[in-house]
Design an enzyme around this catalytic site. Structure first.
Site, PDB file in Angstrom:
ATOM      1  N   CYS A 257      51.561  18.404  49.265  1.00 20.91           N
ATOM      2  CA  CYS A 257      52.504  17.184  49.203  1.00 20.91           C
ATOM      3  C   CYS A 257      51.738  15.680  48.885  1.00 20.91           C
ATOM      4  CB  CYS A 257      52.900  17.236  50.853  1.00 20.91           C
ATOM      5  SG  CYS A 257      53.936  15.647  51.086  1.00 20.91           S
TER       6      CYS A 257
ATOM      7  N   GLN B 104      63.043   5.152  50.015  1.00 17.78           N
ATOM      8  CA  GLN B 104      62.441   4.312  48.817  1.00 17.78           C
ATOM      9  C   GLN B 104      63.037   2.751  48.928  1.00 17.78           C
ATOM     10  OE1 GLN B 104      62.357   5.819  44.811  1.00 17.78           O
ATOM     11  NE2 GLN B 104      63.386   7.763  45.626  1.00 17.78           N
TER      12      GLN B 104
ATOM     13  N   HIS C 227      54.491  16.003  57.932  1.00 17.77           N
ATOM     14  CA  HIS C 227      55.290  16.346  57.165  1.00 17.77           C
ATOM     15  C   HIS C 227      56.433  17.157  57.554  1.00 17.77           C
ATOM     16  CE1 HIS C 227      55.872  17.983  52.925  1.00 17.77           C
ATOM     17  NE2 HIS C 227      56.301  19.207  53.364  1.00 17.77           N
TER      18      HIS C 227
ATOM     19  N   HIS D 238      58.763  15.616  52.662  1.00 15.40           N
ATOM     20  CA  HIS D 238      57.924  14.713  53.430  1.00 15.40           C
ATOM     21  C   HIS D 238      59.008  13.321  53.851  1.00 15.40           C
ATOM     22  CE1 HIS D 238      54.188  13.388  55.191  1.00 15.40           C
ATOM     23  NE2 HIS D 238      54.851  12.299  55.102  1.00 15.40           N
TER      24      HIS D 238
ATOM     25  N   CYS E  80      51.679  13.345  52.273  1.00 17.76           N
ATOM     26  CA  CYS E  80      50.733  13.647  53.243  1.00 17.76           C
ATOM     27  C   CYS E  80      49.412  12.696  53.303  1.00 17.76           C
ATOM     28  CB  CYS E  80      50.476  15.069  53.533  1.00 17.76           C
ATOM     29  SG  CYS E  80      51.799  16.054  53.819  1.00 17.76           S
TER      30      CYS E  80
ATOM     31  N   CYS F 127      66.220  14.710  46.403  1.00 22.94           N
ATOM     32  CA  CYS F 127      65.045  14.402  47.273  1.00 22.94           C
ATOM     33  C   CYS F 127      64.064  15.589  46.547  1.00 22.94           C
ATOM     34  CB  CYS F 127      65.171  14.314  48.479  1.00 22.94           C
ATOM     35  SG  CYS F 127      63.596  14.115  49.469  1.00 22.94           S
ATOM     36  N   SER F 128      62.846  14.911  46.006  1.00 26.48           N
ATOM     37  CA  SER F 128      61.995  15.934  45.395  1.00 26.48           C
ATOM     38  C   SER F 128      60.924  16.420  46.192  1.00 26.48           C
ATOM     39  CB  SER F 128      61.521  15.344  43.690  1.00 26.48           C
ATOM     40  OG  SER F 128      60.995  14.277  44.077  1.00 26.48           O
TER      41      SER F 128
ATOM     42  N   ASN G  71      67.068   9.055  50.187  1.00 26.37           N
ATOM     43  CA  ASN G  71      67.751  10.467  49.690  1.00 26.37           C
ATOM     44  C   ASN G  71      67.185  11.729  50.618  1.00 26.37           C
ATOM     45  OD1 ASN G  71      68.955   9.207  47.361  1.00 26.37           O
ATOM     46  ND2 ASN G  71      67.579   9.210  46.194  1.00 26.37           N
TER      47      ASN G  71
ATOM     48  N   HIS H 168      72.712  -2.412  52.875  1.00 27.24           N
ATOM     49  CA  HIS H 168      73.128  -3.571  51.952  1.00 27.24           C
ATOM     50  C   HIS H 168      73.155  -4.925  52.925  1.00 27.24           C
ATOM     51  CE1 HIS H 168      75.806  -1.285  49.207  1.00 27.24           C
ATOM     52  NE2 HIS H 168      74.566  -1.474  48.409  1.00 27.24           N
TER      53      HIS H 168
ATOM     54  N   HIS I 211      60.508  10.321  53.862  1.00 25.91           N
ATOM     55  CA  HIS I 211      60.387   9.058  53.310  1.00 25.91           C
ATOM     56  C   HIS I 211      61.596   8.534  52.752  1.00 25.91           C
ATOM     57  CE1 HIS I 211      60.613  11.727  49.817  1.00 25.91           C
ATOM     58  NE2 HIS I 211      60.761  10.834  48.975  1.00 25.91           N
TER      59      HIS I 211
END
Ligand code: G1P
Ligand code: G1P
Lengths: 349, 349
Positions: A52, A169, A114, A165, A55, A161-162, A154, A282, A167
């Site tokens: 990951c 953005q 994770h 973990h 991590c 989401c790829s 996401n 927003h 997170h």
């Protein structure tokens, strides 16, 4: 909502913030579903994954090494969609119109662990995420050429989401994005007319009606908005008319963290799965205007409709005509309100 | 586009039809992808499937039996999102605004052959689909209380299509949907100023520039619009300024069918797969106004980005801020233009 006959038949509802409509077809979930089924996500992730790139201590795709962070950690995205050093230009040739865009994309790790997701974290841990969001909003927002800061998450592979973990953005940029622009127009219009917050007055009406409220605490209310597009969409609104998250005091930050835990826990409990969504905050743009009209809020757009494996597709009609939904906001709110605030994975033990 | 420096850096582009923007990040496809992979659809379907509720002679979920149709066949959707017999009402209480919506939802079978898709059909067969679309648009559009007719297709499970039998849908309704409303505003504005078709002038400019053209015939042009949102989005524009598909003569209908075959064949050839998309025809509303400004067109919104199994996710940032794309319209157009117009499945044999 006995006096609203609309609820039984196909109808449209108006979004007071964006000025847009959604088509509601209350009877439509009865149709059989032979279409796509999603794969069930698993809750059993290791606390540390050496593959990951989020991590602690691991090397990222860009070559940099993550520090051994202990709570939250943010860094500039190695594959940013926006870049800080591009010169603003514009291109206008006949009917073609383009404009250069500068900005900064950051990744915000919610936890070094994770295996976690927001609903599985302690309120005190989520508070640290809220604090980091505040800091990033204020810092990025005060930079030259950054006129808007979009904080979002996401969650789940189905939401693009790829990396599992925990997170989110932040994309900060020179122009004010479209969705925010729409909401500015309608809030401003109302503010000019009434000198009151549009969302504040809406919240007051919802609290009186008690038909779409999902959860409340001293400082925040979570509800399914009247104009919700996604089946189990929710909006979290601060009771106080704050323009941005930078204005929250200590108690409000804690209450916000609590509300995020409540909302995401109810989501996970709905279909007993790690519930996917995109969430976003927003708030007032950062181009320097006061924006007295703005009332910050956090929205959750989850794709699931019938179960952990069947989602609502926003396709053909929705793309070419109008967003459309198959259950009413009231039905969704009732279901969500009744769900426990303890995570299903803990109730088994 | 040597003179447009924008093309190398993140920038925004303006959609002249909707008045909305898209964020373009030309460098972004370089990032590694560890996220969701779609299952590959298969081309090997039987010509008749006894479980399929769209195959000729079969009984549908609603209990009705399909005729033994030989080319095209349309019927009222057994699970319509819109219903004809609901009374128009409206509900306006404080900040809640809703309106009753009546309408008719139809299913349009493109062929009795379960195994086919549009690119695999003969032009003469697609012509029959075009003819049926014409007929439905004119018939539904002339009904009381039907002020807009949306023709569309969801192709592929990834686009929410629940049955692989070649078919599309038509949702006809009492209000003019949002997307169409936006396009009316901007076309009307241009028409008032210039007494010329906005899309016609745009087409002229594109034909001069030759940077985004994918295919041409005597009556139609297919191109990747300057403001495309989806990676391989295309728009098919008639050379003649027709307000709706009812105005096409025999030659134009054939040329339209040919262009649909070309566009969908190129799509299948791109990743050598049955290429998913939502397509739709935008044309003048049917509330009785002339709408001289309207210039009908058909758009294709395909989700795939990198391969047959990796799609573009319109999530977090895209939902809360702006649509965003990772390759430029020019790159996509060049790739599509170079692809053969013969279907890959036939080239092997
Ligand atoms: O009508 P269908 O094919 O069952 O359903 C599909 O197309 C509809 C119209 O775009 C969407 O509302 C649905 O979400 C989608 O699954
Ligand atoms: O940045 P990520 O997580 O790689 O990418 C994900 O979020 C982005 C922002 O919403 C989207 O543009 C991408 O389509 C999505 O896959």
């Amino acid at each position: 909502m006995a006096d609203n006959q609309l609820n039984q038949i196909p109808h449209r509802r108006y979004n007071i913030l964006t000025g847009e409509w959604v088509l509601v077809s209350p009877h439509r979930t009865k149709r059989p579903w032979q279409g796509k089924q999603e794969k069930l996500p698993t809750l059993n992730k290791p606390s540390y994954d050496k593959e990951c790139y989020l991590c602690p201590g691991n090397v990222r795709a860009g070559g940099k090494t993550n520090p051994n962070y202990e709570d939250v950690f943010s860094f500039v995205n190695d594959f940013s969609a926006l870049l800080p050093d591009t010169e603003a230009q514009s291109y206008n040739e006949g009917l073609l119109l383009g404009e250069g865009e500068t900005g900064i994309c950051k990744v915000v790790c919610f936890s070094p662990d994770h295996s976690l997701t927001l609903p599985q974290m302690e309120v005190s841990e989520i508070e640290k995420v809220v604090l980091l969001w505040q800091k990033e909003y204020l810092e990025l927002g005060s930079m030259n050429n950054i006129n808007h800061v979009q904080i979002f998450e996401n969650k789940g592979a189905i939401m693009g989401c790829s990396n599992p973990h925990p997170h989110g953005q932040i994309w900060a940029q020179s122009s004010v994005p479209q969705e925010v622009g729409k909401k500015t127009i309608h809030q401003k219009e109302y503010w000019k007319k009434h000198q009151r917050s549009l969302l504040g007055d809406y919240l007051k009406q919802e609290l009186e009606l008690e038909e779409r409220i999902v959860a409340e605490n001293d400082h925040f209310v979570a509800l399914v908005p009247y104009w919700a597009v996604w089946p189990y969409e929710m909006i979290v609104i601060p009771r106080k008319h704050h323009q941005d998250i930078g204005q929250m005091d200590g108690k409000e930050k804690k209450a916000f963290a609590e509300m995020i835990k409540t909302v995401t826990t109810k989501y996970d409990n709905l279909f007993e799965t790690s519930f996917p969504y995109s969430s976003g905050i927003h708030q007032r743009p950062t181009e320097g205007e006061e924006h007295a009209e703005w009332h910050f809020h956090m929205s959750f757009y989850p794709p699931l409709l019938r179960s952990a494996t069947v989602k609502k597709f926003m396709v053909g009609y929705e793309m070419f005509a109008n967003p459309q939904r198959d259950i009413t906001a009231e039905q969704a709110a009732q279901t969500l309100a009744q769900l426990p605030t303890e995570h299903y994975s803990k109730m088994d033990s």
